[in-house]
Design a protein around this motif. Structure first.
Motif, PDB file in Angstrom:
ATOM      1  N   PHE A  22       0.820  -1.205   0.000  1.00 58.02           N
ATOM      2  CA  PHE A  22       0.000   0.000   0.000  1.00 58.02           C
ATOM      3  C   PHE A  22       0.860   1.264   0.000  1.00 58.02           C
ATOM      4  N   GLU A  23       2.064   1.185   0.592  1.00 59.00           N
ATOM      5  CA  GLU A  23       2.950   2.350   0.592  1.00 59.00           C
ATOM      6  C   GLU A  23       3.356   2.749  -0.821  1.00 59.00           C
ATOM      7  N   ARG A  24       3.382   1.783  -1.737  1.00 59.03           N
ATOM      8  CA  ARG A  24       3.766   2.075  -3.120  1.00 59.03           C
ATOM      9  C   ARG A  24       2.591   2.562  -3.966  1.00 59.03           C
ATOM     10  N   LEU A  25       1.383   2.488  -3.410  1.00 61.86           N
ATOM     11  CA  LEU A  25       0.203   2.858  -4.189  1.00 61.86           C
ATOM     12  C   LEU A  25       0.203   4.307  -4.654  1.00 61.86           C
ATOM     13  N   PRO A  26       0.548   5.282  -3.805  1.00 61.12           N
ATOM     14  CA  PRO A  26       0.541   6.672  -4.303  1.00 61.12           C
ATOM     15  C   PRO A  26       1.426   6.871  -5.523  1.00 61.12           C
ATOM     16  N   SER A  27       2.623   6.273  -5.536  1.00 59.85           N
ATOM     17  CA  SER A  27       3.503   6.391  -6.708  1.00 59.85           C
ATOM     18  C   SER A  27       2.868   5.731  -7.918  1.00 59.85           C
ATOM     19  N   SER A  28       2.238   4.574  -7.699  1.00 65.25           N
ATOM     20  CA  SER A  28       1.580   3.877  -8.798  1.00 65.25           C
ATOM     21  C   SER A  28       0.439   4.709  -9.382  1.00 65.25           C
ATOM     22  N   ALA A  64      -9.507   6.884  -8.184  1.00 72.07           N
ATOM     23  CA  ALA A  64     -10.064   7.516  -6.986  1.00 72.07           C
ATOM     24  C   ALA A  64     -10.460   6.466  -5.955  1.00 72.07           C
ATOM     25  N   VAL A  65     -11.060   5.374  -6.422  1.00 76.21           N
ATOM     26  CA  VAL A  65     -11.444   4.293  -5.499  1.00 76.21           C
ATOM     27  C   VAL A  65     -10.205   3.681  -4.840  1.00 76.21           C
ATOM     28  N   ARG A  66      -9.162   3.489  -5.622  1.00 75.61           N
ATOM     29  CA  ARG A  66      -7.932   2.907  -5.059  1.00 75.61           C
ATOM     30  C   ARG A  66      -7.292   3.846  -4.032  1.00 75.61           C
ATOM     31  N   VAL A  67      -7.366   5.141  -4.286  1.00 72.05           N
ATOM     32  CA  VAL A  67      -6.855   6.107  -3.307  1.00 72.05           C
ATOM     33  C   VAL A  67      -7.692   6.054  -2.029  1.00 72.05           C
ATOM     34  N   TRP A  68      -9.013   5.897  -2.182  1.00 73.07           N
ATOM     35  CA  TRP A  68      -9.893   5.797  -1.014  1.00 73.07           C
ATOM     36  C   TRP A  68      -9.562   4.536  -0.204  1.00 73.07           C
ATOM     37  N   ILE A  69      -9.318   3.410  -0.893  1.00 71.14           N
ATOM     38  CA  ILE A  69      -8.934   2.172  -0.206  1.00 71.14           C
ATOM     39  C   ILE A  69      -7.621   2.371   0.539  1.00 71.14           C
ATOM     40  N   TRP A  70      -6.678   3.059  -0.107  1.00 72.35           N
ATOM     41  CA  TRP A  70      -5.397   3.347   0.538  1.00 72.35           C
ATOM     42  C   TRP A  70      -5.595   4.190   1.796  1.00 72.35           C
ATOM     43  N   TYR A  71      -6.487   5.159   1.736  1.00 70.99           N
ATOM     44  CA  TYR A  71      -6.757   6.019   2.886  1.00 70.99           C
ATOM     45  C   TYR A  71      -7.396   5.221   4.029  1.00 70.99           C
TER      46      TYR A  71
END
Length: 338
Positions: A22-28, A64-71
């Motif tokens: 999940f830490e790599r998600l923002p870069s992805s 946007a959904v993936r960012v919400w899941i990350w949050y």
């Protein structure tokens, strides 16, 4: 042998693996947004605008959904029993994203009149697959759910549209897939191996710290006569705060300079021989009172003056030994008087 889809590292290591995913998600997500923007610009004049707008809306919504899941994951209580649910939720988001990238060789594929756009689409899919191999390397299930929908449409497109002429494109695509798999497997094995070692080291360190803090004996790490670390028990023995002790010299706490010199000489001699250093000396508390202390130390890596010491208050034991000596000597004195 590693499972094709997952390898349960167990406990804290498994939780840490998903956390790193999940830490790599923002870069992805940033890379995905750049790709979406470039595709929109390049394909703007190549395909119907309604299709392009629908694709862009889909990709942005999934992002946007993936960012919400990350949050939400960042706020969640992460336990090893439920961590795989988060991994599958992450994989679902990656799968939807890959469906959008796969559409570049579907309804978004430019007509033959735009060869530059076709070349861009092919290059974009390859870059996307490679970045996916890197960003998703920590999860086998996510990698496969991302790579297959991304590359399968490209292979199918070349196979059906080029017929017998598709041999070289398909061979090149197969080689690319092999490279992506090798990259992912290499990164996965390296990361999981590092996670295992670091988690085990953290566990051992936590146990040592618990022993350090709860020990009934004072513990001090001494380097070149200075106390660089100690536990609360040593502070109780010497009547000082830990912060005060860690800024002091060990020889400042001896009852006399002669005993301090003797301690340093004895410990240096024992360390040079690779032996455990032991001895009893009088130490002085902050209020000026003295007590007998038994010190035992062992040299640590980092030099002949770097060691860890266990310090126990043996004043009562010394007093008992002296009383026993007096009682043993009393009959002899009576006999001599007679």
């Amino acid at each position: 042998m590693d499972s094709l889809f997952s390898q349960n590292l167990g406990g804290d290591a498994e939780v840490r693996r998903v956390e790193m995913l999940f830490e790599r998600l923002p870069s992805s997500i940033v890379v995905a947004l750049i790709g979406i923007f470039l595709c929109f610009l390049v394909l703007f004049d190549s395909i119907p605008l309604e299709i392009l707008k629908g694709w862009a809306a889909f990709m942005l919504s999934v992002s946007a959904v993936r960012v919400w899941i990350w949050y939400v994951f960042g706020k969640a209580d992460r336990q090893s029993k439920s961590i795989h649910r988060w991994e599958w939720l992450f994989a679902a988001g990656a799968f939807l994203t890959s469906v959008g990238w796969g559409a570049l060789f579907g309804p978004l594929y430019p007509p033959p009149t735009h060869p530059d756009a076709q070349m861009f689409v092919a290059l974009m899919v390859v870059i996307t697959a490679f970045t996916g191999s890197v960003f998703l390397a920590l999860s086998n299930v996510t990698f496969w759910l991302f790579i297959i929908p991304t590359l399968a449409p490209a292979i199918a497109h070349y196979a059906f549209t080029l017929g017998h002429e598709a041999q070289w494109p398909i061979t090149a695509a197969a080689c690319c897939i092999a490279v992506f798999i090798i990259v992912q497997r290499t990164l996965y094995k390296s990361a999981t191996s590092h996670l295992k070692r670091s988690t085990e080291a953290e566990s051992v360190l936590a146990e040592q710290q618990a022993i350090f803090e709860s020990s009934p004996m004072g513990i001090a790490v001494i380097d070149n006569k200075r106390v660089i670390k100690c536990n609360a028990r040593l502070g109780e023995l010497l009547g000082r705060r830990i912060q005060e002790l860690t800024a002091s010299r060990i020889d400042d706490h001896f009852a006399s300079a002669a005993e301090a010199v003797q301690f340093l000489s004895d410990s240096s001699s024992a360390f040079d021989k690779g032996h455990l250093a032991q001895g009893m000396y009088r130490l002085r508390r902050a209020d000026g009172s003295q007590f007998w202390a038994e010190l035992s130390g062992r040299k640590m890596a980092g030099g002949a003056t770097h060691g860890v010491w266990m310090i126990a208050d043996v004043t009562l034991r010394v007093a008992n030994e002296r009383r026993s000596q007096v009682r043993d000597q009393q009959p002899q004195a009576d006999t001599l008087r007679r």
